[in-house]
Design a protein around this motif. Structure first.
Motif, PDB file in Angstrom:
ATOM      1  N   GLY A 277      57.796  51.656 -24.278  1.00  0.00           N
ATOM      2  CA  GLY A 277      58.507  52.498 -25.232  1.00  0.00           C
ATOM      3  C   GLY A 277      58.127  53.957 -25.180  1.00  0.00           C
ATOM      4  N   THR A 278      57.133  54.321 -24.364  1.00  0.00           N
ATOM      5  CA  THR A 278      56.689  55.712 -24.250  1.00  0.00           C
ATOM      6  C   THR A 278      57.461  56.407 -23.140  1.00  0.00           C
ATOM      7  N   HIS A 279      57.836  57.651 -23.398  1.00  0.00           N
ATOM      8  CA  HIS A 279      58.582  58.434 -22.415  1.00  0.00           C
ATOM      9  C   HIS A 279      57.878  59.758 -22.182  1.00  0.00           C
ATOM     10  N   MET A 280      58.186  60.369 -21.046  1.00  0.00           N
ATOM     11  CA  MET A 280      57.703  61.709 -20.777  1.00  0.00           C
ATOM     12  C   MET A 280      58.508  62.710 -21.592  1.00  0.00           C
ATOM     13  N   ILE A 281      57.921  63.878 -21.835  1.00  0.00           N
ATOM     14  CA  ILE A 281      58.563  64.875 -22.693  1.00  0.00           C
ATOM     15  C   ILE A 281      58.762  66.171 -21.922  1.00  0.00           C
ATOM     16  N   ALA A 282      59.640  67.022 -22.439  1.00  0.00           N
ATOM     17  CA  ALA A 282      59.878  68.360 -21.907  1.00  0.00           C
ATOM     18  C   ALA A 282      59.621  69.363 -23.017  1.00  0.00           C
ATOM     19  N   THR A 283      58.643  70.246 -22.818  1.00  0.00           N
ATOM     20  CA  THR A 283      58.279  71.222 -23.849  1.00  0.00           C
ATOM     21  C   THR A 283      59.042  72.526 -23.714  1.00  0.00           C
ATOM     22  N   SER A 284      59.798  72.670 -22.629  1.00  0.00           N
ATOM     23  CA  SER A 284      60.611  73.871 -22.429  1.00  0.00           C
ATOM     24  C   SER A 284      62.086  73.494 -22.496  1.00  0.00           C
ATOM     25  N   VAL A 285      62.905  74.443 -22.938  1.00  0.00           N
ATOM     26  CA  VAL A 285      64.327  74.174 -23.109  1.00  0.00           C
ATOM     27  C   VAL A 285      64.997  73.860 -21.778  1.00  0.00           C
ATOM     28  N   ILE A 286      64.627  74.579 -20.728  1.00  0.00           N
ATOM     29  CA  ILE A 286      65.306  74.402 -19.445  1.00  0.00           C
ATOM     30  C   ILE A 286      64.576  73.442 -18.511  1.00  0.00           C
TER      31      ILE A 286
END
Length: 263
Positions: A68-77
Motif C-alpha cells: 500500500g506504500t507508494h513513492m512520492i513527488a515533492t516537486s510539481v513537475i
C-alpha cells in the motif's frame, strides 16, 4: 637565394582546408550520433513510454516497500520531468553503439594498424563491461540493498521515497558499478602504455584487494551484501585484466620503426 622566404608570406597557407574538412566531419558525426539518440528516445517515448520505463526502474524498490506504500513527488513537475530524464538516458544507452561507432570512425584514419587492433576491442569490451555492471546492480544489488534498508527501518517509520531522490541514487549506483566493471580495461591500458607490467600487477594483487573493499565500503550502502557484491567482482575482474593484458600486449605490439607508414 632560393631558400629565401618572404616575411609577409603566411606559413600556414594551404592548411586551412584540411582543418575545415576535419571540423565538418566532426560536426557530421556529432549530428549522426545525436540523431541516433533522438530516434531511440522517440521510439522509447512511444513504447513502452516514460511512465512504464520509470516503473521498471523503480521495481526493485517498490517490491520491498510495505504493502500500500507508494513513492512520492515533492516537486510539481517531477512526475513529468523524472520519467522524461529516464527515457532520455535509456535512449542514449540504446544508441550507444552508434555513438561509439561515430567516435571510432572519426579517430580511426589517424591511427596505425596496430593501434586500431587495440582501440576497437577496448571500445567494445568497455561498453559491454559497463552494461554488465549496470545490469548486475539492477538485478542483484538493488534487491539486496532495499531489502536490508527496509528490514533495518523501525516499524514506526513509513517509507515514502521521493522519485527525484531515487533517480539520483540509482544513477550514482549505476555509474559506480559500471565504472567498477571497467577494471580489466584499465589494467590493459596501463600495461599497453608501459606504465605497469603484468608481473608488477600480480605482485600488487593484495593491495588491490584492500583497495577494492575500501572503495566498495565508500560507494555502497552500509550493508555487507552490497559491499561484497562490488568488491568480489572487482577482484575477479582484476585477475581477468591481468590475463587480458598479456594477450593485448602481444596482439597490439607496434611494428619496427619505419616498417609501417601511418595512414
Amino acid at each position: 637565394m632560393s631558400d629565401f622566404k618572404n616575411p609577409n608570406e603566411d606559413e600556414l597557407a594551404g592548411t586551412e582546408q584540411p582543418f575545415v574538412e576535419h571540423l565538418i566531419e566532426l560536426r557530421d558525426r556529432i549530428i549522426r550520433a545525436a540523431l541516433a539518440v533522438i530516434v531511440c528516445f522517440g521510439v522509447l517515448a512511444l513504447y513502452p513510454g516514460p511512465s512504464k520505463l520509470y516503473d521498471l526502474l523503480a521495481l526493485p524498490l517498490v517490491a520491498h516497500l510495505p504493502e500500500g506504500t507508494h513513492m512520492i513527488a515533492t516537486s510539481v513537475i517531477s512526475p513529468f520531468l523524472v520519467p522524461l530524464k529516464i527515457t532520455l538516458l535509456a535512449g542514449f544507452l540504446v544508441a550507444l553503439p552508434v555513438v561509439l561507432y561515430q567516435v571510432w570512425a572519426f579517430v580511426a584514419p589517424g591511427l596505425y594498424s596496430h593501434e586500431k587492433r587495440l582501440v576497437l576491442p577496448l571500445v567494445i569490451s568497455s561498453t559491454l563491461l559497463f552494461f554488465i555492471g549496470v545490469a548486475f546492480c539492477y538485478f542483484f544489488v538493488f534487491g539486496q540493498v532495499f531489502k536490508f534498508i527496509q528490514g533495518f527501518a523501525p516499524k514506526s517509520i513509513q517509507a515514502a521515497p521521493d522519485i527525484e531522490a531515487y533517480l539520483g541514487f540509482v544513477m550514482n549506483m549505476f555509474i559506480a558499478f559500471g565504472a567498477a566493471f571497467e577494471v580489466p580495461v584499465i589494467v590493459v591500458v596501463l600495461v599497453r602504455m608501459g606504465l605497469m607490467t603484468v608481473e608488477k600487477l600480480r605482485e600488487w594483487r593484495g593491495y588491490f584487494i584492500v583497495i577494492a573493499f575500501v572503495v566498495a565500503a565508500i560507494i555502497t550502502p552500509p550493508d555487507v551484501v552490497s559491499q561484497l557484491a562490488l568488491a568480489i567482482p572487482m577482484c575477479l575482474l582484476y585477475e581477468l585484466g591481468i590475463l587480458a593484458a598479456g594477450v593485448f600486449s602481444r596482439y597490439s605490439k607496434a611494428p619496427e620503426p619505419d616498417s609501417e607508414p601511418k595512414p
